[in-house]
Motif scaffolding. Sequence first.
Motif, PDB file in Angstrom:
ATOM      1  N   GLU A 134     -37.236  -8.312  -7.902  1.00 64.08           N
ATOM      2  CA  GLU A 134     -35.521  -8.887  -7.445  1.00 64.08           C
ATOM      3  C   GLU A 134     -35.861 -10.627  -7.157  1.00 64.08           C
ATOM      4  N   LYS A 135     -37.029 -10.656  -6.411  1.00 66.78           N
ATOM      5  CA  LYS A 135     -37.839 -12.027  -6.506  1.00 66.78           C
ATOM      6  C   LYS A 135     -37.505 -12.250  -7.508  1.00 66.78           C
ATOM      7  N   GLU A 149     -33.697 -13.717  -8.879  1.00 68.92           N
ATOM      8  CA  GLU A 149     -32.987 -14.828  -9.037  1.00 68.92           C
ATOM      9  C   GLU A 149     -33.777 -16.391  -9.386  1.00 68.92           C
ATOM     10  N   TYR A 150     -34.993 -16.353 -10.239  1.00 68.69           N
ATOM     11  CA  TYR A 150     -35.867 -18.023 -11.052  1.00 68.69           C
ATOM     12  C   TYR A 150     -35.682 -17.172 -12.289  1.00 68.69           C
ATOM     13  N   GLU A 199     -18.388 -17.878  -8.841  1.00 64.29           N
ATOM     14  CA  GLU A 199     -18.752 -17.153  -6.986  1.00 64.29           C
ATOM     15  C   GLU A 199     -19.262 -15.607  -6.672  1.00 64.29           C
ATOM     16  N   GLY A 200     -19.115 -14.638  -5.981  1.00 63.39           N
ATOM     17  CA  GLY A 200     -18.389 -14.132  -5.712  1.00 63.39           C
ATOM     18  C   GLY A 200     -19.944 -12.814  -5.521  1.00 63.39           C
ATOM     19  N   GLU A 201     -19.176 -11.657  -5.304  1.00 64.24           N
ATOM     20  CA  GLU A 201     -20.423 -10.119  -5.481  1.00 64.24           C
ATOM     21  C   GLU A 201     -19.745  -9.251  -5.938  1.00 64.24           C
ATOM     22  N   LYS A 244     -25.568 -11.353  -6.720  1.00 64.00           N
ATOM     23  CA  LYS A 244     -24.601 -12.019  -5.798  1.00 64.00           C
ATOM     24  C   LYS A 244     -24.756 -13.580  -6.852  1.00 64.00           C
ATOM     25  N   ASP A 304     -27.992 -15.635  -7.001  1.00 63.27           N
ATOM     26  CA  ASP A 304     -28.616 -15.550  -5.802  1.00 63.27           C
ATOM     27  C   ASP A 304     -29.381 -14.717  -5.524  1.00 63.27           C
ATOM     28  N   ARG A 305     -28.981 -13.109  -5.798  1.00 65.56           N
ATOM     29  CA  ARG A 305     -29.386 -11.984  -5.328  1.00 65.56           C
ATOM     30  C   ARG A 305     -28.849 -10.932  -6.338  1.00 65.56           C
ATOM     31  N   HIS A 337     -29.939  -6.923  -6.461  1.00 58.37           N
ATOM     32  CA  HIS A 337     -30.704  -5.741  -6.237  1.00 58.37           C
ATOM     33  C   HIS A 337     -30.226  -4.441  -6.821  1.00 58.37           C
ATOM     34  N   PHE A 355     -12.550  -9.061  -7.506  1.00 61.08           N
ATOM     35  CA  PHE A 355     -13.331  -8.095  -8.046  1.00 61.08           C
ATOM     36  C   PHE A 355     -13.303  -6.661  -8.517  1.00 61.08           C
ATOM     37  N   ARG A 380     -17.070  -2.336   1.365  1.00 63.85           N
ATOM     38  CA  ARG A 380     -19.194  -3.321   1.454  1.00 63.85           C
ATOM     39  C   ARG A 380     -18.648  -3.865   2.219  1.00 63.85           C
ATOM     40  N   LEU A 417     -38.387 -12.226  -0.540  1.00 59.90           N
ATOM     41  CA  LEU A 417     -37.375 -12.441  -0.579  1.00 59.90           C
ATOM     42  C   LEU A 417     -36.752 -13.415   0.079  1.00 59.90           C
ATOM     43  N   LYS A 425     -36.038 -17.101   0.749  1.00 65.67           N
ATOM     44  CA  LYS A 425     -35.622 -18.102  -0.033  1.00 65.67           C
ATOM     45  C   LYS A 425     -36.831 -18.884   0.365  1.00 65.67           C
ATOM     46  N   LEU A 451     -42.276 -18.348  -5.583  1.00 70.13           N
ATOM     47  CA  LEU A 451     -42.241 -16.954  -6.033  1.00 70.13           C
ATOM     48  C   LEU A 451     -43.264 -16.720  -6.716  1.00 70.13           C
TER      49      LEU A 451
END
Lengths: 403, 181
Positions: free
Chosen positions: A61-62, A65-66, A333-335, A352, A360-361, A363, B47, B109, B166, B168, B172
């Motif tokens: 999961e990390k 993000e990269y 942008e959004g999730e 996200k 950005d994330r 999961h 969405f 959510r 996790l 930021k 890494l």
Amino acid sequence: MVANLPPQFEVVDRPLDTQMTLSMGPQHPSTHGVLRLELVLDGEMVVKATPDIGYLHTGMEKLFEYKKYQQGIVITDRMDYLNPLGNNLAYVMAAEKLLGLEIPERAQVIRVLMCELQRIASHMVWLGTHALDIGAMTVFFYCFREREKILNLIEAASGGRLTPSYFRIGGLMMDIPAGFERRCKQFTNDFPAAVKEFHTLLSGNKIFQKRTQGVGYISAEDAIDWGLSGPCLRGSGVNLDLRRANPYTGYEKYDFDIPLEESCDVWARYMVRMRELTESHKIVVQALQRLQPGPVKADAPKVVLPEREAMKTHMDALIHHFLIVAEGFNVPEGEVYHAIEASKGELGVYMKSNGGPKPDRVHFRGPSFVNLSALPQMTEGEMIADVVAIIGSLDIVLGEIDR
Amino acid sequence: MAENNQAQGAETQGLSTTPNNSATPSPLVTALQQQNAEWVGEVIEAFGEVTVVVPRAQLTAICSYLKSAPGLEFNFLSDLCGADRGPEEEPRFEVNYHLFSTTKHHRLRLKVLLNEEDAHVETVTGIWRTANWHERETYDLLGVIFDGHPDLRRILLPDDWQGHALRKDFPLRGYEPYSLT
């Protein structure tokens, strides 16, 4: 005597204590990878079971993000490595939801076709290893024979057996090759006979029945409370299949049943999966009939890589290709949270975006992770030999649990 | 190139992405608002998904209500995950609760925002037992503390791990190679 010991030795003085703690795994063959269970036993009865996970944690999961969105697809292959196409699908559909892409009909049909083939392949590994854990070795070879046929099909389409990365954001990597439909039909013609063989080998087997019936009970309320999904939930009589409840990729157009069993035990979960083999086979046959010529990639030149031939003749295709590969594409942008019915249950992806080319994330809600968390509920009060049967009935993959 | 990307962002945004707070709110949100107007903070509908930002103090009350209220019946916690918005953001952390109903088949959510120095939130393990491992994972990887959790230990990383991977600002490759010895 105790007094003479050096202070670093701690002596527990419990003379009539019959309980013992047993560490099962992480190398135990029936823990399907690197799961460790800390079992507190009273004789042969399990008093307390504590799963210990994380041995396979690789920080996926990390890593998401990269990586750019399209690079993340290959990471998903390595999560639930028995159902990589399901992981691909959940991931790309989450990204497509953010991008607002329309997927062409042919790509959707092929997605359904490949996902159902993959579901059968995943169930084949479950069935083989589950039977092997309980002591029936023969089934394993029959299962892997069938799985091999499916892996050959997946390899023909994607080039990879276990890590296909076949679904891309906006469609497929490429169309299925010539002759694929013929080979797939050959498989679908042969498969019902194989299912009969499995039933002959196991379902009518008295020893197998004794080992599974009434073992690992979990009621419908508990199953929902613990978040069980997929065959484990349907084995407790809860009629929930996301292909029906929240249809995606056109599953609403297919005719299939949702197998339900009411006995809430290992046997019920076994029967649900066995009947799912037949249902998945039905969907594969229907998908083959639905297959019409057409594009397999969405019409979004800034997201979907252009055809190789177009790159050589069209300047804008070359520019788009360069931009997608070098810089990626920006995602609004959004999730979103997108859940699909993977072979093991609800596979959800929370994605996200902050508007850039990298998420950005990300999961993953792995079905194995959640199903395993209910293991103490099912094992406590059972015999230690049944723990093996219960783990098998949950169909866990540690790659997905630890991520 | 930057222009190119921006233009494409605008193109793809087109249909569904703009939050439409003013338009007809989801019936789930109105039900929540009718029950207690304080419960509903910001509402984001995008969405095809509904997000409600809820105040941290009332989280368990809201969850209990959503689980038991007739017509809502969010008896299934699909997922619980945290996210780090970045060390310079305030509030820094968010915890997302993805609710699902096995009878109504709808989703919602809930989002709780947390400051870095006070990253505490009440546990929901009393409402859905499945939250147990999700909360442990969120604690492990992000360092959010779930008050009242029965067994808040690290779950994926080793017990003696330093930091929360996790976040930021966690590199890494980590600060130094991890060794088991």
